[in-house]
Design a protein around this motif. Structure first.
Motif, PDB file in Angstrom:
ATOM      1  N   ASN A 206      56.027  42.111  77.959  1.00 41.74           N
ATOM      2  CA  ASN A 206      54.701  41.554  78.212  1.00 41.74           C
ATOM      3  C   ASN A 206      53.929  42.406  79.224  1.00 41.74           C
ATOM      4  N   ALA A 207      53.923  43.710  78.994  1.00 43.70           N
ATOM      5  CA  ALA A 207      53.286  44.629  79.947  1.00 43.70           C
ATOM      6  C   ALA A 207      51.775  44.429  79.986  1.00 43.70           C
ATOM      7  N   ALA A 208      51.212  44.474  81.216  1.00 47.39           N
ATOM      8  CA  ALA A 208      49.784  44.253  81.391  1.00 47.39           C
ATOM      9  C   ALA A 208      49.005  45.565  81.377  1.00 47.39           C
ATOM     10  N   ALA A 209      49.689  46.689  81.576  1.00 44.71           N
ATOM     11  CA  ALA A 209      49.035  48.005  81.578  1.00 44.71           C
ATOM     12  C   ALA A 209      50.121  49.052  81.359  1.00 44.71           C
ATOM     13  N   ILE A 210      49.694  50.280  81.124  1.00 47.04           N
ATOM     14  CA  ILE A 210      50.685  51.339  80.930  1.00 47.04           C
ATOM     15  C   ILE A 210      50.205  52.634  81.590  1.00 47.04           C
ATOM     16  N   VAL A 211      51.124  53.350  82.200  1.00 46.74           N
ATOM     17  CA  VAL A 211      50.819  54.669  82.751  1.00 46.74           C
ATOM     18  C   VAL A 211      51.450  55.678  81.800  1.00 46.74           C
ATOM     19  N   THR A 212      50.632  56.617  81.325  1.00 49.63           N
ATOM     20  CA  THR A 212      51.148  57.561  80.346  1.00 49.63           C
ATOM     21  C   THR A 212      50.505  58.936  80.560  1.00 49.63           C
ATOM     22  N   GLN A 213      50.776  59.859  79.650  1.00 49.30           N
ATOM     23  CA  GLN A 213      50.265  61.221  79.791  1.00 49.30           C
ATOM     24  C   GLN A 213      49.562  61.581  78.477  1.00 49.30           C
ATOM     25  N   ASP A 214      48.613  62.516  78.534  1.00 56.39           N
ATOM     26  CA  ASP A 214      47.887  62.856  77.294  1.00 56.39           C
ATOM     27  C   ASP A 214      48.801  63.484  76.247  1.00 56.39           C
ATOM     28  N   VAL A 215      49.479  64.578  76.645  1.00 56.78           N
ATOM     29  CA  VAL A 215      50.376  65.294  75.720  1.00 56.78           C
ATOM     30  C   VAL A 215      51.602  65.737  76.517  1.00 56.78           C
ATOM     31  N   ILE A 216      52.624  66.170  75.791  1.00 52.80           N
ATOM     32  CA  ILE A 216      53.796  66.723  76.470  1.00 52.80           C
ATOM     33  C   ILE A 216      53.919  68.183  76.035  1.00 52.80           C
ATOM     34  N   GLY A 217      53.906  69.092  76.989  1.00 46.61           N
ATOM     35  CA  GLY A 217      54.036  70.520  76.668  1.00 46.61           C
ATOM     36  C   GLY A 217      55.493  70.935  76.771  1.00 46.61           C
ATOM     37  N   ARG A 218      56.009  71.551  75.713  1.00 45.54           N
ATOM     38  CA  ARG A 218      57.379  72.093  75.757  1.00 45.54           C
ATOM     39  C   ARG A 218      57.305  73.500  75.192  1.00 45.54           C
ATOM     40  N   GLY A 219      57.588  74.511  76.031  1.00 50.15           N
ATOM     41  CA  GLY A 219      57.413  75.893  75.605  1.00 50.15           C
ATOM     42  C   GLY A 219      55.931  76.078  75.273  1.00 50.15           C
ATOM     43  N   ASP A 220      55.630  76.656  74.085  1.00 47.97           N
ATOM     44  CA  ASP A 220      54.208  76.814  73.753  1.00 47.97           C
ATOM     45  C   ASP A 220      53.724  75.709  72.815  1.00 47.97           C
ATOM     46  N   LYS A 221      54.516  74.640  72.689  1.00 46.50           N
ATOM     47  CA  LYS A 221      54.121  73.524  71.795  1.00 46.50           C
ATOM     48  C   LYS A 221      53.585  72.343  72.605  1.00 46.50           C
ATOM     49  N   LEU A 222      52.627  71.624  71.999  1.00 47.00           N
ATOM     50  CA  LEU A 222      52.125  70.392  72.626  1.00 47.00           C
ATOM     51  C   LEU A 222      52.502  69.211  71.730  1.00 47.00           C
ATOM     52  N   HIS A 223      53.166  68.209  72.305  1.00 49.93           N
ATOM     53  CA  HIS A 223      53.526  67.025  71.519  1.00 49.93           C
ATOM     54  C   HIS A 223      52.637  65.867  71.958  1.00 49.93           C
ATOM     55  N   PRO A 224      52.134  65.094  70.991  1.00 49.88           N
ATOM     56  CA  PRO A 224      51.257  63.989  71.386  1.00 49.88           C
ATOM     57  C   PRO A 224      52.030  62.886  72.105  1.00 49.88           C
ATOM     58  N   LEU A 225      51.431  62.280  73.118  1.00 48.86           N
ATOM     59  CA  LEU A 225      52.038  61.099  73.726  1.00 48.86           C
ATOM     60  C   LEU A 225      51.012  59.952  73.747  1.00 48.86           C
ATOM     61  N   TYR A 226      49.820  60.246  74.291  1.00 49.89           N
ATOM     62  CA  TYR A 226      48.811  59.182  74.385  1.00 49.89           C
ATOM     63  C   TYR A 226      48.528  58.572  73.012  1.00 49.89           C
ATOM     64  N   THR A 227      48.448  59.422  71.966  1.00 55.36           N
ATOM     65  CA  THR A 227      48.129  58.867  70.638  1.00 55.36           C
ATOM     66  C   THR A 227      49.242  57.926  70.162  1.00 55.36           C
ATOM     67  N   ARG A 228      50.496  58.216  70.557  1.00 47.25           N
ATOM     68  CA  ARG A 228      51.603  57.304  70.187  1.00 47.25           C
ATOM     69  C   ARG A 228      51.443  55.959  70.899  1.00 47.25           C
ATOM     70  N   VAL A 229      51.026  56.050  72.168  1.00 45.55           N
ATOM     71  CA  VAL A 229      50.837  54.831  72.974  1.00 45.55           C
ATOM     72  C   VAL A 229      49.692  53.995  72.385  1.00 45.55           C
ATOM     73  N   VAL A 230      48.636  54.682  71.950  1.00 47.00           N
ATOM     74  CA  VAL A 230      47.501  53.977  71.342  1.00 47.00           C
ATOM     75  C   VAL A 230      47.944  53.325  70.030  1.00 47.00           C
ATOM     76  N   GLU A 231      48.719  54.073  69.258  1.00 46.64           N
ATOM     77  CA  GLU A 231      49.208  53.521  67.987  1.00 46.64           C
ATOM     78  C   GLU A 231      50.089  52.295  68.215  1.00 46.64           C
ATOM     79  N   ALA A 232      50.735  52.249  69.369  1.00 49.33           N
ATOM     80  CA  ALA A 232      51.585  51.091  69.706  1.00 49.33           C
ATOM     81  C   ALA A 232      50.747  49.915  70.194  1.00 49.33           C
ATOM     82  N   GLU A 233      49.421  50.094  70.179  1.00 43.04           N
ATOM     83  CA  GLU A 233      48.483  49.064  70.634  1.00 43.04           C
ATOM     84  C   GLU A 233      48.801  48.613  72.054  1.00 43.04           C
ATOM     85  N   ALA A 234      49.020  49.618  72.900  1.00 41.80           N
ATOM     86  CA  ALA A 234      49.363  49.338  74.294  1.00 41.80           C
ATOM     87  C   ALA A 234      48.180  48.720  75.024  1.00 41.80           C
TER      88      ALA A 234
END
Ligand SMILES: Nc1ncnc2c1ncn2[C@@H]1O[C@H](COP(=O)(O)OP(=O)(O)OP(=O)(O)O)[C@@H](O)[C@H]1O
Length: 650
Positions: A206-234
């Protein structure tokens, strides 16, 4: 060479590290023993810390009042109101109360009572692993207080749940402690999860808010994070940019806010009065890995982190001024464990912003002068296979530590050698334990992939298949399911998504001579002739081959040791088609190219016959590119069991 006539059947495995007298003298426990006052201790101690370790461990659970008072002082647990006693007992383990009457906020003990000029966090980016940045404890405290003040200004009140789903960065640590200081509960979500997994955890807590990051950089790749959180209807998100100088790399939903704007509401140097809580109030909601089924939502209170602190103090021997690194995430119990095990002991946490599998991580360990390096077995396996750490000098290292799943002795022998023979302190427990119940010790000789002592404060029995309860200290070699003798400081007393009592106590035997039920944990262990222990994996992963019980881990170890061409092995027992005894199926990952299946099957069979039992028959061998793992990197043998069942139906 000294060990060439070592009788392993009588004495257990050969130690690969033996503490020196000086090393023993310098440990936290040896110093503690000097001033320890308990009556039984004074009567029975010998004065030799190595000889007295068992006695101290026994008193740590038999006399909690005597043991925990000086330990709480040592960890500098800051109380606004002291507990009336250490433990208020009850016949139902879910009703006992640790530190009754205590008023505290455990984040204050981590942040406010130690030297404010000492480093608290060190970090580096993967692209520049030798450029170490640092934050002092005072700076971390100020940032944390500002975050807590901003939470309050945003309307969040004590008791609310606030999620964190992001890599373990400085901002993640600031948010974590800020949430605790404000009296809220941090909902830890691992940054690798898919939207459905994130949504489930947000819903349960029953979380009231979430702290997250826009993307995750690993090497020269960027992985989405915020979009996953949005898709989870956070709920409302506070979004940290992965690259502060580039700013946010996503556009935000209406109502979401950047980290910078969220903090702007609160003054940078204003003081924030920590929320003073009852010891049993919730600080953190964690989820178990789900190796055995649906993850359990486990609340940690203000008491649980004391378990983390005491583990680090007594077992990894974390000291004031040390640097502790452990690649993990706040979504796994080792994340919060690491923060408390280091900070409650006056040490700094080293956070590497990148993958721990490559050489960059090793450079970071060298340059940050890491003293205690934690890991999971698959990390060591990857380093060994690639040789990426060659030539690096981890000279500051005093010990490694390992959790997560059973390790392979060969890999761990290699790992010890690569830092000039430093011990690997295995620690086993669980999210619901708040730390470990079984561990290694810097006061005892250490053998790869074994545990040499129950942790301070813990007590357990092994339940052999033939019946009965075998206590630690019985000194008999035995195999059995490990069951915890409650109460254990730090272990859970409720779950958010299951009935705690039925999960841990229903249908369990009582502790011999009492009416208290044993606490189920579900791991199988072997006690070796020297009183050390070896993990045999989950009880669910044991199988019955021709009427003999054997664990997956034992079979896998035999194959790994006996067959040089395989990198990883997973053994599962599958019912024979049409009924009958279980059949052994091996899933293997090759080191290089896949060899002929019949040859490898023959080699595995020979290894199992010679190392385990000539009656165990390998039914099938299947090559795989990798083994299925949980998000926290544990092998999912239940998935392989299903896979081999469907193979056999084809
Ligand atoms: N050093 C270790 N050696 C062997 N196994 C370990 C070690 N450390 C942890 N484990 C395994 O991990 C388990 C604890 O992990 P965690 O709390 O994440 O729950 P889980 O058992 O993986 O998940 P779930 O309870 O949801 O099935 C232990 O019970 C044990 O099986």
């Amino acid at each position: 060479m000294v060990f060439h006539d070592w009788d392993a059947d009588a004495k257990g495995p050969v130690p690969a590290w033996i503490p020196t007298a000086e090393g023993v003298r310098d440990t936290n426990l040896a110093a503690f023993m000097n001033g320890f006052q308990a009556e039984e201790w004074q009567r029975a101690k010998t004065g030799d810390p190595q000889a007295d370790l068992d006695l101290l461990q026994r008193i740590s659970h038999s006399d909690p009042e005597a043991f925990w008072r000086p330990v709480l002082d040592h960890l500098r647990i800051h109380f606004h109101h002291k507990p009336s006693r250490i433990l208020q007992s009850a016949s139902n383990p879910d009703d006992v109360r640790w530190l009754p009457g205590a008023q505290l906020n455990i984040a204050e003990s981590a942040l406010c009572v130690r030297d404010q000029d000492a480093p608290a966090l060190l970090w580096a980016q993967e692209e520049a692993p030798d450029q170490i940045c640092a934050l002092t404890l005072g700076e971390l405290r100020l940032r944390t207080q500002r975050f807590a003040a901003a939470l309050r200004l945003a309307g969040h009140t004590p008791g609310q749940a606030i999620a964190i789903d992001m890599p373990m960065t400085v901002e993640a640590v600031v948010a974590y402690f800020g949430i605790v200081l404000a009296g809220c509960a941090a909902v830890s979500i691992a940054d690798s999860f898919a939207p459905a997994e994130i949504a489930m955890r947000l819903r349960i807590s029953n979380a009231a808010a979430i702290v997250t990051q826009d993307v995750i950089g690993r090497g020269d790749k960027l992985h989405p994070l915020y979009t996953r959180v949005v898709e989870a209807e956070a709920p409302r998100a506070v979004v940290v940019p992965a690259n502060a100088s580039a700013g946010l790399q996503v556009s935000l939903r209406r109502g979401d806010v950047s980290w910078e704007d969220f903090l702007k509401a609160a003054p940078p140097h204003g003081s924030f009065q920590a929320h003073v809580a009852d010891a049993s109030d919730v600080t953190n909601i964690l989820f178990s890995s789900g190796t055995t089924g649906e993850p359990k939502a486990i609340p940690w209170t203000h008491v649980t982190p004391i378990r983390c602190g005491v583990d680090g103090w007594a077992h990894q021997d974390v000291r004031r001024g040390d640097v502790v690194a452990w690649p993990t995430n706040l979504g796994w119990m080792m994340g919060p464990w690491l923060l408390y095990a280091a900070l409650l002991n006056g040490a700094a946490v080293a956070l590497f912003q990148g993958s721990p599998l490559g050489r960059a991580f090793g450079i970071f360990v060298e340059r940050a002068q890491v003293n205690v390096l934690g890991l999971v077995p698959s990390i060591a396996k990857a380093w060994r296979a690639s040789g990426c750490m060659k030539g690096l000098r981890w000279t500051a290292l005093r010990c490694y530590s390992s959790t997560g799943e059973a390790s392979a002795p060969e890999d761990y022998h290699w790992l010890m050698a690569r830092a000039g023979y430093k011990p690997i302190i295995e620690i086993c427990g669980g999210t619901e334990i708040g730390g470990g119940f079984l561990a290694g010790s810097m006061l005892q000789p250490q053998c790869p992939s074994t545990f040499s002592t129950p942790t301070m404060g813990s007590n357990f029995v092994l339940l052999p298949a033939a019946g009965g309860q075998s206590m630690h200290g019985d000194w008999t070699a035995v195999v059995g399911e490990l069951a915890v003798v409650p109460p254990l400081l730090g272990s859970s007393q409720r779950l958010l998504n299951r009935d705690h009592h039925s999960v841990y106590y229903k249908d369990m035997e009582v502790v011999a001579g009492t009416s208290t039920p044993l606490r189920r944990h579900g791991d199988e262990f072997e006690r070796l002739p020297n009183g050390y222990y070896r993990a045999l994996g989950r009880c669910d992963d044991t199988m019955n081959l021709g009427g003999i019980k054997v664990s997956s881990v034992e079979l896998e170890r035999a194959c790994m040791e006996g067959v040089p061409s395989i990198m990883e092995a997973a053994a599962v027992g599958v019912p024979a088609p049409g009924g009958g005894p279980e059949q052994l199926v091996l899933f293997l990952v090759p080191k290089g190219k896949r060899e002929d299946v019949a040859t490898v099957k023959h080699q595995c069979q020979a290894a199992i016959w010679s190392k385990l039992n000539p009656l165990f028959k390998v039914e099938r061998v299947l090559w795989r590119d990798s083994l299925p793992r949980t998000a926290s990197n544990k092998v999912m043998r239940r998935v392989l069991r299903d896979e081999s069942r469907s193979h056999s139906r084809l």
